[in-house]
Write an enzyme that holds these catalytic residues in place. Structure first.
Site, PDB file in Angstrom:
ATOM      1  N   GLY A 103      70.138  20.301  75.236  1.00 19.89           N
ATOM      2  CA  GLY A 103      69.206  19.181  75.261  1.00 19.89           C
ATOM      3  C   GLY A 103      68.153  19.177  74.169  1.00 19.89           C
ATOM      4  N   SER A 104      68.434  19.831  73.041  1.00 18.50           N
ATOM      5  CA  SER A 104      67.412  19.822  71.982  1.00 18.50           C
ATOM      6  C   SER A 104      67.246  18.424  71.381  1.00 18.50           C
ATOM      7  CB  SER A 104      67.736  20.851  70.895  1.00 18.50           C
ATOM      8  OG  SER A 104      68.877  20.481  70.170  1.00 18.50           O
ATOM      9  N   LYS A 123      86.512  13.750  81.088  1.00 18.05           N
ATOM     10  CA  LYS A 123      86.149  12.328  80.987  1.00 18.05           C
ATOM     11  C   LYS A 123      85.236  11.909  82.129  1.00 18.05           C
ATOM     12  CE  LYS A 123      90.508  11.058  83.129  1.00 18.05           C
ATOM     13  NZ  LYS A 123      91.746  10.312  83.074  1.00 18.05           N
ATOM     14  N   MET A 129      79.589  15.995  77.013  1.00 16.31           N
ATOM     15  CA  MET A 129      80.912  16.518  76.669  1.00 16.31           C
ATOM     16  C   MET A 129      82.064  15.785  77.375  1.00 16.31           C
ATOM     17  SD  MET A 129      80.118  18.624  74.393  1.00 16.31           S
ATOM     18  CE  MET A 129      81.642  19.510  74.104  1.00 16.31           C
ATOM     19  N   ILE A 147      83.872   8.639  77.448  1.00 16.85           N
ATOM     20  CA  ILE A 147      83.472   7.443  78.210  1.00 16.85           C
ATOM     21  C   ILE A 147      84.640   6.462  78.160  1.00 16.85           C
ATOM     22  CG2 ILE A 147      81.770   5.575  78.296  1.00 16.85           C
ATOM     23  CD1 ILE A 147      80.098   7.942  78.354  1.00 16.85           C
ATOM     24  N   ASN A 161      75.644   7.747  70.072  1.00 15.85           N
ATOM     25  CA  ASN A 161      75.927   9.186  70.177  1.00 15.85           C
ATOM     26  C   ASN A 161      75.447   9.868  68.902  1.00 15.85           C
ATOM     27  OD1 ASN A 161      77.202  11.615  71.172  1.00 15.85           O
ATOM     28  ND2 ASN A 161      78.887  11.243  69.752  1.00 15.85           N
ATOM     29  N   HIS A 173      76.562  13.088  66.408  1.00 19.37           N
ATOM     30  CA  HIS A 173      77.703  13.970  66.139  1.00 19.37           C
ATOM     31  C   HIS A 173      77.347  14.910  64.987  1.00 19.37           C
ATOM     32  CE1 HIS A 173      81.898  15.124  66.032  1.00 19.37           C
ATOM     33  NE2 HIS A 173      81.795  15.115  64.713  1.00 19.37           N
TER      34      HIS A 173
HETATM   35  C1  GRF Z   1      74.487  18.361  68.923  1.00 19.52           C
HETATM   36  O1  GRF Z   1      74.856  19.163  67.848  1.00 19.52           O
HETATM   37  C2  GRF Z   1      75.152  17.019  68.858  1.00 19.52           C
HETATM   38  O2  GRF Z   1      75.409  16.601  67.553  1.00 19.52           O
HETATM   39  C3  GRF Z   1      76.447  17.248  69.576  1.00 19.52           C
HETATM   40  O3  GRF Z   1      76.146  18.138  70.605  1.00 19.52           O
HETATM   41  C4  GRF Z   1      75.014  18.916  70.242  1.00 19.52           C
HETATM   42  C5  GRF Z   1      74.014  18.787  71.364  1.00 19.52           C
HETATM   43  O4  GRF Z   1      72.950  19.666  71.197  1.00 19.52           O
HETATM   44  N1  GRF Z   1      77.017  16.005  70.039  1.00 19.52           N
HETATM   45  P1  GRF Z   1      71.690  19.526  72.148  1.00 19.52           P
HETATM   46  O5  GRF Z   1      72.188  19.657  73.581  1.00 19.52           O
HETATM   47  O6  GRF Z   1      71.054  18.205  71.887  1.00 19.52           O
HETATM   48  O7  GRF Z   1      70.807  20.679  71.774  1.00 19.52           O
END
Ligand code: GRF
Length: 205
Positions: free
Chosen positions: A12-13, A65, A92, A95, A109, A111
């Site tokens: 969740g950063s 999913k 993860m 959708i 999203n 990525h």
């Molecule tokens: C991030 O690197 C994001 O790009 C990917 O998953 C990671 C999530 O990290 N989809 P966090 O949980 O927000 O720390």
């Protein structure tokens, strides 16, 4: 004002970066709730610390999913919390169509690669192992493909010969924490619009 839900399965950063941007007045959205398919995910703890409703939903027995009864439950939660926009941040699960249609053009999203390079899982490692000298992150709209939706924002980092996968990911995450609040603010201000039938330039800035 955007009424935002954040979905995540882990640390969740990025959710934290969004919360911090809202609290410091740099991002003009209302975070209505944070949802996770992982009961113990730190992202939920971060929500609680900031008095944001932290909601777990059970997707078992589905592995990868969001579908069926769990999907219905999530749609109900979003309605109850008056959510009109969704930011996936380390969520993860894929959708599916029903959900995508309900929130068409209102799901984004982040990525950890410069899409369209290295979509899918473990993108940081894929890029590092490939030996690219520049990589980065992408904020994009979510469509029915895997990491194929229209690109909203990207930031890049250089990979030096002294970098390890860990040091590269640290630099990459720091850029994510800038790119995501920035992209959401553009959307909140109406600078970005989702085009239904999109080509490579599916967003307008
Ligand atoms: C991030 O690197 C994001 O790009 C990917 O998953 C990671 C999530 O990290 N989809 P966090 O949980 O927000 O720390």
């Amino acid at each position: 004002m955007l009424k935002l839900a954040i979905f995540g399965s882990g640390t969740g950063s990025n959710a934290q970066a969004i919360i911090d941007a809202v609290e410091s007045g740099m991002l003009d959205v209302e975070i209505k709730c944070i949802l996770s398919d992982v009961a113990e995910a730190p992202i939920l703890e971060r929500a609680r610390k900031h008095n944001i409703p932290a909601l777990y939903f059970n997707c078992a027995p589905l592995k990868s999913k969001l579908d069926g009864a769990a999907e219905q439950k999530v749609l109900q939660i979003l309605e109850e919390h008056d959510v009109d926009f969704i930011a996936l941040a380390g969520f993860m699960r894929i959708i599916k169509d029903n959900f995508l249609n309900t929130y068409a053009g209102r799901i984004v999203n982040i990525h950890p690669s410069l899409l369209p390079s290295f979509p899918g899982l473990n993108s940081g490692k894929q890029a590092f192992d490939y030996g690219v000298k520049v990589t980065g992150c992408t904020v994009h709209y979510v469509d029915a493909g895997i990491d194929t939706g229209a690109i909203i924002n990207q930031k890049c980092i250089s990979i030096e010969s002294s970098d390890t996968l860990e040091s590269m990911m640290e630099k990459l995450h720091a850029q994510e924490h800038i790119a995501y609040p920035e992209a959401l603010q553009w959307i909140a201000e109406g600078q970005i619009h989702y085009k239904e039938s999109q080509d490579a330039a599916g967003t307008v800035r």
